[in-house]
Design a protein around this motif. Structure first.
Motif, PDB file in Angstrom:
ATOM      1  N   HIS A   7       0.862  -1.188   0.000  1.00 30.18           N
ATOM      2  CA  HIS A   7       0.000   0.000   0.000  1.00 30.18           C
ATOM      3  C   HIS A   7       0.897   1.236   0.000  1.00 30.18           C
ATOM      4  O   HIS A   7       1.753   1.374   0.868  1.00 30.18           O
ATOM      5  CB  HIS A   7      -0.897  -0.019   1.241  1.00 30.18           C
ATOM      6  N   MET A   8       0.711   2.103  -0.991  1.00 31.98           N
ATOM      7  CA  MET A   8       1.622   3.230  -1.162  1.00 31.98           C
ATOM      8  C   MET A   8       0.934   4.562  -0.909  1.00 31.98           C
ATOM      9  O   MET A   8      -0.261   4.705  -1.156  1.00 31.98           O
ATOM     10  CB  MET A   8       2.157   3.221  -2.602  1.00 31.98           C
ATOM     11  N   ARG A  48      -3.011  -2.689  15.756  1.00 30.36           N
ATOM     12  CA  ARG A  48      -3.912  -3.821  15.596  1.00 30.36           C
ATOM     13  C   ARG A  48      -3.481  -4.969  16.491  1.00 30.36           C
ATOM     14  O   ARG A  48      -3.118  -6.048  16.034  1.00 30.36           O
ATOM     15  CB  ARG A  48      -3.960  -4.223  14.115  1.00 30.36           C
ATOM     16  N   ASN A  65      -3.664  -7.192   4.430  1.00 33.46           N
ATOM     17  CA  ASN A  65      -5.104  -7.385   4.310  1.00 33.46           C
ATOM     18  C   ASN A  65      -5.705  -7.385   5.712  1.00 33.46           C
ATOM     19  O   ASN A  65      -5.544  -8.328   6.469  1.00 33.46           O
ATOM     20  CB  ASN A  65      -5.409  -8.695   3.592  1.00 33.46           C
ATOM     21  N   TYR A  66      -6.392  -6.298   6.039  1.00 32.50           N
ATOM     22  CA  TYR A  66      -6.951  -6.159   7.377  1.00 32.50           C
ATOM     23  C   TYR A  66      -8.441  -6.472   7.406  1.00 32.50           C
ATOM     24  O   TYR A  66      -9.142  -6.076   8.322  1.00 32.50           O
ATOM     25  CB  TYR A  66      -6.663  -4.750   7.908  1.00 32.50           C
ATOM     26  N   ALA A  67      -8.905  -7.142   6.370  1.00 38.48           N
ATOM     27  CA  ALA A  67     -10.319  -7.512   6.351  1.00 38.48           C
ATOM     28  C   ALA A  67     -10.601  -8.532   7.455  1.00 38.48           C
ATOM     29  O   ALA A  67      -9.792  -9.413   7.722  1.00 38.48           O
ATOM     30  CB  ALA A  67     -10.678  -8.090   4.989  1.00 38.48           C
ATOM     31  N   THR A  68     -11.752  -8.386   8.066  1.00 35.20           N
ATOM     32  CA  THR A  68     -12.152  -9.366   9.074  1.00 35.20           C
ATOM     33  C   THR A  68     -13.064 -10.378   8.413  1.00 35.20           C
ATOM     34  O   THR A  68     -13.573 -10.152   7.316  1.00 35.20           O
ATOM     35  CB  THR A  68     -12.927  -8.690  10.211  1.00 35.20           C
ATOM     36  N   ASN A  69     -13.282 -11.502   9.064  1.00 34.15           N
ATOM     37  CA  ASN A  69     -14.244 -12.456   8.530  1.00 34.15           C
ATOM     38  C   ASN A  69     -15.014 -13.110   9.661  1.00 34.15           C
ATOM     39  O   ASN A  69     -14.606 -13.078  10.827  1.00 34.15           O
ATOM     40  CB  ASN A  69     -13.571 -13.486   7.629  1.00 34.15           C
ATOM     41  N   ARG A  70     -16.125 -13.659   9.280  1.00 29.90           N
ATOM     42  CA  ARG A  70     -17.038 -14.239  10.245  1.00 29.90           C
ATOM     43  C   ARG A  70     -16.418 -15.434  10.983  1.00 29.90           C
ATOM     44  O   ARG A  70     -16.604 -15.598  12.189  1.00 29.90           O
ATOM     45  CB  ARG A  70     -18.309 -14.693   9.518  1.00 29.90           C
ATOM     46  N   MET A 117     -14.368 -14.428  13.961  1.00 23.75           N
ATOM     47  CA  MET A 117     -15.197 -13.949  15.073  1.00 23.75           C
ATOM     48  C   MET A 117     -15.865 -15.107  15.797  1.00 23.75           C
ATOM     49  O   MET A 117     -15.904 -15.148  17.023  1.00 23.75           O
ATOM     50  CB  MET A 117     -16.270 -12.995  14.548  1.00 23.75           C
ATOM     51  N   THR A 123     -17.012  -3.251  17.828  1.00 22.89           N
ATOM     52  CA  THR A 123     -16.285  -3.372  16.573  1.00 22.89           C
ATOM     53  C   THR A 123     -15.297  -4.527  16.667  1.00 22.89           C
ATOM     54  O   THR A 123     -15.188  -5.164  17.716  1.00 22.89           O
ATOM     55  CB  THR A 123     -15.577  -2.058  16.196  1.00 22.89           C
ATOM     56  N   TYR A 124     -14.630  -4.814  15.558  1.00 22.01           N
ATOM     57  CA  TYR A 124     -13.607  -5.849  15.536  1.00 22.01           C
ATOM     58  C   TYR A 124     -12.572  -5.459  14.504  1.00 22.01           C
ATOM     59  O   TYR A 124     -12.841  -4.645  13.627  1.00 22.01           O
ATOM     60  CB  TYR A 124     -14.198  -7.231  15.223  1.00 22.01           C
ATOM     61  N   PHE A 125     -11.366  -5.980  14.679  1.00 17.21           N
ATOM     62  CA  PHE A 125     -10.313  -5.584  13.751  1.00 17.21           C
ATOM     63  C   PHE A 125      -9.339  -6.732  13.570  1.00 17.21           C
ATOM     64  O   PHE A 125      -9.288  -7.663  14.384  1.00 17.21           O
ATOM     65  CB  PHE A 125      -9.588  -4.337  14.262  1.00 17.21           C
ATOM     66  N   SER A 147      -9.000   8.377   0.911  1.00 13.86           N
ATOM     67  CA  SER A 147     -10.114   7.928   1.753  1.00 13.86           C
ATOM     68  C   SER A 147     -11.008   9.113   2.119  1.00 13.86           C
ATOM     69  O   SER A 147     -11.487   9.202   3.248  1.00 13.86           O
ATOM     70  CB  SER A 147      -9.584   7.230   3.003  1.00 13.86           C
TER      71      SER A 147
END
Lengths: 584, 471
Positions: free
Chosen positions: A76-77, A131, A383-388, A391, A412-414, A576
């Motif tokens: 990521h730049m 994180r 990749n900071y995406a969360t997934n079910r 959790m 929230t969650y991270f 953003s």
């Protein structure tokens, strides 16, 4: 020979498993085991590299296996480019504004040195340093003395002083691990003894009564506990920002949105081995960034998940990072009375729970509860995406400690990504092939705990590599924190509001944050005029409404403070942007 | 030194709080209303659409106009309001006033900390929105994810466009209203997704906010994931089963730059809980008796903090009743009463192809047969329904609610609407005219700024209050 990897044996095993697709080679110049080939399964790559690990004699695995299973996303730049740094000749260039880079900058600012820290994101501590769960560990998971353990123990003992100096909340809240088996008592005594003997001095075994007194919300059926009172919690990004701000106050320069994109490395053919046996034959002469080329005397690599790439750029690739992601959930303060400490359970006979050490149900300095983390290998470093699935796993696991945990209280969650190397230990050393490079790399948990100690050592190594430096006579170790009005006495609060009425204008209702505190955050030594930047400094948007009410107001305050249009205000830098401009 | 003792203190200056303060004042109590924002009106300030006030006034007003009526009355009665004041703590004291209890409320404002003492409290603290994370949306967390109310604030108060191409999750009224609002302001709404098999919002809003603009409504479908690192780049949607769990294999990616979530409201009762009020797990509001008194004597609850209402008119009614009860309590004349059993009516599905009357919140389903002069209407419960159906078949008419640009830096836009209905087909044409207008003077609510727009006979009138001081 114990110190040399048996490369023949490794290659036999590799060809048996991967049918000739993978082979390993020793690089004597930097004592690395270079594994190369081609595989389409990430786990296979990890296994292949894993079987080449040789922990003796400073050998490291370098992963050169091409992954054909998916496209690995690029780094990521920052979006901007300019020449604001072009031509600078700092004594020290620190790459990475995480906890390590920031702490090193601060420790180095004790000397008369020209220090430049570059961070490619729009704020400090954007990745692993924010994180995580903020635990200041005690070392119960370390089995034998290693670099990690020594830094952990030293780092832990430094926390009270560092946090006091930097004005960062820190609580030694202790930690508990609960056990069920009736026969585990002697085993626990042995474990505690073993821990104490490697330096984890405060490990104690307690019985049921004391355990439930400390953990009233622990599920029934536990018999014993292993406890350490020196465990603590800190706000990890708060500490990182504080370190960096103090460094800036003492003369260091921090450049955000600045990525290192290349280096000029000169082969100087010097060839005389140092005390470790490495002939440092290369020198970094220039470092290219999106803000121009800088010419540092010394480069410190604190680049987190990208530290192996920085090492490679500097001609000193002797280790590899394999990212490992972890997810945590944040619970509402309303659930905060679940615990005022850190606790988890352990099944002595459970099998296959790899890489899930640490974590549990964690009290935070802001009186929320954190639960987590899990640990999942990934080829994606950012990749900071969360997934079910993560959790569900977290709640299933931690409900075994306390069934009072409720998904309903999740605000929230991270996800974070750990910068692990294949040896699973810290790399704190001078360049092996490059003479003006210093690595503080592969710092995964307990990196936060270790950072204060790591920074002291790295700063000393740096000064030595630079051939010494004068003391910075005006160094001030103290940082004045932004006042937290909601935690003050009525008299103190009134006094501050009289001086600055903005302290009485509440913007964030959930966390009770005033306009004055938000303007303080924007006026701090490192101004990060983004919604997330303000949120991480003074917490508007951290509460149960997650910025639903205060988001628009904070956006407006930022735009007014910066004298820019609202549509220029971003959530976290780059593109953003929050809005698309006026509707009419 | 301000007087710091009151009979009734109302916390929250939205529709419930205003009504409570007015009724308690009329019942003879010394009343103080505390509002954390600089202006009264609560969330109505940003609800610039119409449909408010049919029960209370028999008129269809926009949110700011509805609020204005109560603010005016409140001001004329000379009731004390402490705006820009935030309650930090409430404590109960039982020893003062000859054994009677009283409450001590701590406030913070730009003039410092203050304490006020009261016999009774009316909590009118409203509600907050559930967030994307609270409905288990995974993936990344870029810019461009807004709750509907937050997006409404950006657009209607700050005059900022939040979306170009957006997906809306949740068919609650705010989500539907935002679908129309965004469309009128030039954004593309790709669809509204609802996890339940029936829409959550009022039937009339499905009609006038979605069907009018051909925005598809997908039932039993939810957003499961967000893509994008900086700004939203897309969302993943999936069909759900009877347990509302996503069905594997039905995932689909939709490219968009914005996700608006309208997934429910949660009564705000953190203050109530801090003084020991019990919360009903069903309504998530305080458990009250029929006088709106909570289980803590002297503490009353009304409006959306009591339970989430679908109409502001009922919010007002609850405020009026709670205010009256609080005044009675302060006089020592109120005992305990029977438990208030809140009944939340079940959602009803609209039969496809039927016209829903938008005349009132009832949302009668009309069955229309025939054409031209020979139209028969069935299903209406009043004559207005029949007239509506005929009009709707021949030439649909709508009230247009939007905003105009102003020259005032603190209020970049101000709410306006057409005084009566204009042809639905001319909505966008009318938007163009309104968007080319700039308001450069302080106008009263109700003032005509554009006469007879598009020859429709309707004027464009100001509905939001133009404040004299900075907000």
């Amino acid at each position: 020979m114990k110190n040399r990897p048996d490369i023949r044996k490794m290659n036999i095993e590799l060809s048996r498993r991967y049918y000739g697709w993978v082979h390993a080679k020793l690089n004597e110049n930097n004592r690395s085991i270079v594994v190369s080939g081609k595989l389409d399964n990430w786990q296979d790559i990890l296994d292949a590299c894993g079987l080449c690990v040789h922990k003796e004699g400073g050998w490291h695995v370098v992963n050169h296996i091409e992954f054909t299973g998916a496209e690995i996303p690029p780094m990521h730049m920052p979006a901007e480019t300019d020449d604001s740094l072009d031509g600078l000749k700092p004594d020290v260039l620190i790459i990475g504004g995480g906890i390590c880079g920031s702490a090193i900058a601060r420790e180095l600012s004790r000397w008369q040195l020209d220090i430049l820290l570059v961070e490619k994101e729009a704020d400090l501590a954007v990745q692993a340093s924010s994180r995580n769960d903020g635990q200041v560990h005690v070392g119960v998971d370390q089995k034998k003395p290693n670099i990690k353990l020594s830094y952990l123990l030293r780092g832990n003992s430094m926390y009270d002083k560092v946090c006091e100096e930097l004005g960062v909340p820190f609580e030694r809240c202790g930690q508990y691990v609960a056990f069920k088996e009736w026969w585990s008592w002697p085993l626990l005594q042995m474990m505690a003894f073993a821990r104490r003997s490697i330096g984890v001095w405060d490990t104690r075994v307690i019985g049921r009564k004391k355990l439930y007194k400390a953990l009233p919300n622990l599920n029934e059926g536990y018999r014993y506990g292993l406890t350490n009172r020196s465990a603590g919690v800190v706000c990890p990004y708060g500490l990182t920002i504080a370190y960096a701000e103090n460094a800036v106050k003492n003369g260091a320069r921090v450049s955000l949105n600045t990525a290192v994109i290349g280096m000029d490395v000169l082969k100087n053919g010097n060839g005389k081995p140092d005390e470790r046996g490495f002939a440092q034959s290369k020198t970094i002469t220039a470092v290219h960034t999106n803000r121009g080329t800088v010419y540092p005397r010394l480069v410190i690599n604190a680049a987190g998940v990208w530290s192996d790439r920085i090492a490679a750029m500097g001609g000193d690739e002797f280790f590899s990072i394999h990212p490992r992601r972890g997810t945590e959930a944040v619970l509402d303060r309303k659930a905060g009375d679940l615990t005022d400490t850190i606790f988890s359970y352990r099944d002595i006979i459970a099998k296959g729970e790899k890489n899930t050490k640490g974590g549990g149900i964690i009290h935070t300095v802001d009186n929320n509860i954190l639960i987590g983390p899990d640990a999942v290998e990934t080829y994606e470093r950012e990749n900071y995406a969360t997934n079910r699935a993560s959790m569900d796993w977290l709640f299933n696991k931690q409900k075994k400690s306390s069934s009072k945990l409720s998904e309903r209280n999740v605000i929230t969650y991270f996800t974070g990504v750990r910068a692990s190397d294949f040896e699973e230990d810290f790399i704190v050393e001078k360049g092996r092939e490059t003479d003006n490079l210093l690595h503080c790399a592969a710092i995964q948990s307990p990196g936060l705990t270790s950072a204060p100690a790591l920074a002291v050592d790295v700063s000393h190594m740096a000064v030595e590599m630079l051939g010494g430096a004068g003391e910075n006579q005006s160094f001030d170790p103290r940082r004045k924190a932004i006042p937290k009005l909601s935690e003050m006495s009525e008299a103190e609060r009134s006094e501050l509001i009289r001086e600055n009425p903005d302290y009485g204008v509440i913007v964030c209702r959930c966390e009770e944050i005033s306009r004055g505190e938000i303007i303080d955050a924007l006026s701090s030594p490192i101004c990060v005029p983004t919604l997330d930047g303000v949120k991480r400094r003074v917490r508007p948007g951290m509460g149960r409404c997650q910025g639903g009410f205060c988001g628009p107001v904070v956006t407006k305050i930022i735009s007014e403070f910066m004298g820019e249009e609202m549509s220029e205000v971003t959530k976290s830098g780059n593109h953003s942007n929050l809005t698309y401009g006026r509707i009419k | 030194m301000m007087n710091n003792k009151y009979d009734v203190v109302v916390i929250g200056g939205g529709p419930a709080g205003l009504a409570a303060a007015i009724s308690a004042h009329k019942a003879g109590s010394a009343v103080c209303l505390i509002e954390r924002e600089p202006k009264l009106g609560g969330i109505l300030k940003q609800c610039i659409h119409d449909g408010f006030g049919l029960v209370q006034f028999g008129e269809k007003l926009s949110g700011p106009e509805y609020a204005e009526r109560f603010i005016k009355e409140f001001e004329e009665l000379g009731i004390t309001a402490r705006t820009s004041s935030f309650v930090t703590e409430i404590t109960r004291h039982s020893e003062q006033r000859d054994g009677d209890q009283c409450f001590v409320i701590k406030l913070v404002s730009s003039s410092g900390m203050d304490t006020i003492i009261t016999e009774s409290i009316v909590l009118a603290t409203g509600c907050r929105e559930r967030t994307a994370r609270q409905v288990s949306i995974h993936g990344t967390r870029p810019a461009g994810i807004f709750t509907a109310g937050s997006a409404q604030n950006y657009i209607n108060l700050l005059g900022q466009q939040v979306a170009r191409k957006c997906v809306i999750l949740g068919s609650g009224d705010i989500g539907l209203i935002m679908a129309r609002r965004l469309t009128l302001e030039g954004a593309e709404v790709l669809g509204v997704y609802e996890v339940l098999p029936v829409p959550s919002g009022l039937a009339r809003n499905i009609r006038q906010c979605l069907e009018d603009f051909d925005i598809p409504l997908h039932l039993s479908t939810t957003v499961t994931k967000v893509f994008g690192n900086e700004r939203v780049e897309g969302v993943e949607i999936a069909k759900v089963d009877e347990d509302l769990k996503p069905i594997p294999g039905t995932e689909e990616r939709i490219d968009c730059d914005t996700l608006i979530v309208s997934v429910g409201l949660i009564p705000e009762n953190e203050l109530a809980e801090s003084i020991g009020v019990s919360i009903d797990p069903k309504t998530k509001g305080p458990s009250c008796d029929v006088n709106y008194q909570t289980d803590v004597p002297g503490v009353f609850s009304c409006g959306n903090s009591f339970h989430v209402y679908d109409l502001v008119d009922y919010v007002t009614q609850s405020g009026e009743a709670a205010g009256r009860s609080a005044a009675e309590y302060a006089k020592g004349r109120l005992g305990r009463a029977a438990h208030f059993d809140v009944v939340i009516p079940p959602k009803k599905a609209v039969t496809p192809g039927r016209i829903v009357c938008i005349g009132c919140p009832k949302g009668c389903e009309l069955e229309v047969t025939g054409s031209g002069d020979d139209i028969t209407v069935k299903g209406n419960s009043c004559p207005k329904g029949e007239a509506f159906a005929v009009q709707e078949t021949l030439r649909p008419m709508r009230v247009l609610c939007t905003s105009v640009r102003t020259v005032f830096p603190d209020q970049p836009v101000i709410a306006v609407r057409t005084s009566t209905e204009i042809p639905k087909a001319q909505l966008f044409e009318a938007m163009e005219i309104i968007n080319s207008f700039t308001l450069d003077h302080r106008a009263e609510v109700g003032k005509v700024i554009i006469k007879d727009i598009l020859g429709s006979g309707a004027d464009v009138i100001v509905t939001g209050r133009v404040y004299e001081q900075a907000m």
